[in-house]
Design a protein around this motif. Structure first.
Motif, PDB file in Angstrom:
ATOM      1  N   HIS A  87      12.098  -1.476  -3.725  1.00  0.00           N
ATOM      2  CA  HIS A  87      12.298  -1.658  -5.380  1.00  0.00           C
ATOM      3  C   HIS A  87      11.553  -2.199  -6.346  1.00  0.00           C
ATOM      4  N   ASP A  88      10.628  -3.305  -5.749  1.00  0.00           N
ATOM      5  CA  ASP A  88       9.701  -3.990  -6.369  1.00  0.00           C
ATOM      6  C   ASP A  88       8.270  -2.714  -6.926  1.00  0.00           C
ATOM      7  N   LEU A  89       8.606  -2.111  -6.298  1.00  0.00           N
ATOM      8  CA  LEU A  89       7.936  -1.084  -5.749  1.00  0.00           C
ATOM      9  C   LEU A  89       7.752   0.220  -6.615  1.00  0.00           C
ATOM     10  N   MET A  90       9.035   0.254  -6.852  1.00  0.00           N
ATOM     11  CA  MET A  90       9.859   2.258  -7.079  1.00  0.00           C
ATOM     12  C   MET A  90       8.550   2.366  -8.306  1.00  0.00           C
ATOM     13  N   PRO A  91       8.119   1.000  -9.134  1.00  0.00           N
ATOM     14  CA  PRO A  91       7.482   2.178 -10.710  1.00  0.00           C
ATOM     15  C   PRO A  91       6.008   2.703 -10.193  1.00  0.00           C
ATOM     16  N   ALA A  92       5.156   2.009  -9.351  1.00  0.00           N
ATOM     17  CA  ALA A  92       4.409   2.260  -8.543  1.00  0.00           C
ATOM     18  C   ALA A  92       4.420   4.195  -7.473  1.00  0.00           C
ATOM     19  N   ILE A  93       5.289   3.806  -6.885  1.00  0.00           N
ATOM     20  CA  ILE A  93       5.599   4.996  -6.374  1.00  0.00           C
ATOM     21  C   ILE A  93       6.008   6.247  -6.945  1.00  0.00           C
ATOM     22  N   TRP A 120       6.405  20.414   7.559  1.00  0.00           N
ATOM     23  CA  TRP A 120       6.204  19.097   6.790  1.00  0.00           C
ATOM     24  C   TRP A 120       4.256  19.178   6.993  1.00  0.00           C
ATOM     25  N   LYS A 121       4.539  18.614   5.939  1.00  0.00           N
ATOM     26  CA  LYS A 121       2.976  18.432   4.846  1.00  0.00           C
ATOM     27  C   LYS A 121       2.793  16.933   4.720  1.00  0.00           C
ATOM     28  N   MET A 122       1.367  16.170   4.349  1.00  0.00           N
ATOM     29  CA  MET A 122       1.555  15.025   4.076  1.00  0.00           C
ATOM     30  C   MET A 122       0.586  15.118   2.985  1.00  0.00           C
ATOM     31  N   HIS A 123       0.524  14.519   2.245  1.00  0.00           N
ATOM     32  CA  HIS A 123      -0.546  14.461   1.102  1.00  0.00           C
ATOM     33  C   HIS A 123      -0.466  12.685   1.246  1.00  0.00           C
ATOM     34  N   ALA A 124      -2.141  12.023   1.520  1.00  0.00           N
ATOM     35  CA  ALA A 124      -2.400  10.867   1.317  1.00  0.00           C
ATOM     36  C   ALA A 124      -2.970  10.382   0.370  1.00  0.00           C
ATOM     37  N   ILE A 125      -2.240   8.947   0.051  1.00  0.00           N
ATOM     38  CA  ILE A 125      -2.266   8.643  -1.478  1.00  0.00           C
ATOM     39  C   ILE A 125      -3.341   8.343  -1.785  1.00  0.00           C
ATOM     40  N   MET A 183       1.341  -0.673  -0.208  1.00  0.00           N
ATOM     41  CA  MET A 183      -0.072   0.051   0.049  1.00  0.00           C
ATOM     42  C   MET A 183       0.492   1.419   0.036  1.00  0.00           C
ATOM     43  N   ILE A 184       0.362   1.997  -0.461  1.00  0.00           N
ATOM     44  CA  ILE A 184       1.673   3.732  -0.632  1.00  0.00           C
ATOM     45  C   ILE A 184       0.938   4.526  -0.375  1.00  0.00           C
TER      46      ILE A 184
END
Length: 78
Positions: free
Chosen positions: A68-74, A53-58, A41-42
Motif C-alpha cells: 500500500h505504501d508503494l502504490m503511488p510509485a507502482i 506472458w510478457k515482461m517489461h523491465a522497470i 524496487m519496482i
C-alpha cells in the motif's frame, strides 16, 4: 520491499532477480545495494498479451514498507 524499513544500501550484496523457470535462465537482475537509500524496487511488470506472458523491465527505486505504501510509485506502470 524492506518491511523493516532498512534501506538496501545497508544490506551487503542485496539483489533481486527474475528467472525463467523453463530453462533456468536469468531474465533480469537488479543490484539493490548499489542504488542508494531506498527501501523498495519496482522491478518489472509481468502481463499477458495475445495469450503470451510478457515482461517489461522497470528497475525503479521507491520507498515504502508495504504494498500500500508503494502504490503511488507502482500506479504509473499499471
Amino acid at each position: 520491499n524492506s518491511f523493516t524499513g532498512q534501506t538496501f544500501e545497508t544490506v551487503e550484496n542485496a539483489f533481486c532477480r527474475i528467472v525463467n523457470a523453463s530453462n533456468n535462465s536469468e531474465v533480469a537482475r537488479y543490484n539493490l545495494s548499489a542504488q542508494g537509500g531506498h527501501t523498495a524496487m519496482i522491478m518489472a511488470k509481468v502481463y499477458r498479451h495475445n495469450n503470451e506472458w510478457k515482461m517489461h523491465a522497470i528497475g525503479e527505486t521507491a520507498s515504502g514498507r508495504t504494498f500500500h505504501d508503494l502504490m503511488p510509485a507502482i500506479a504509473p506502470h499499471a
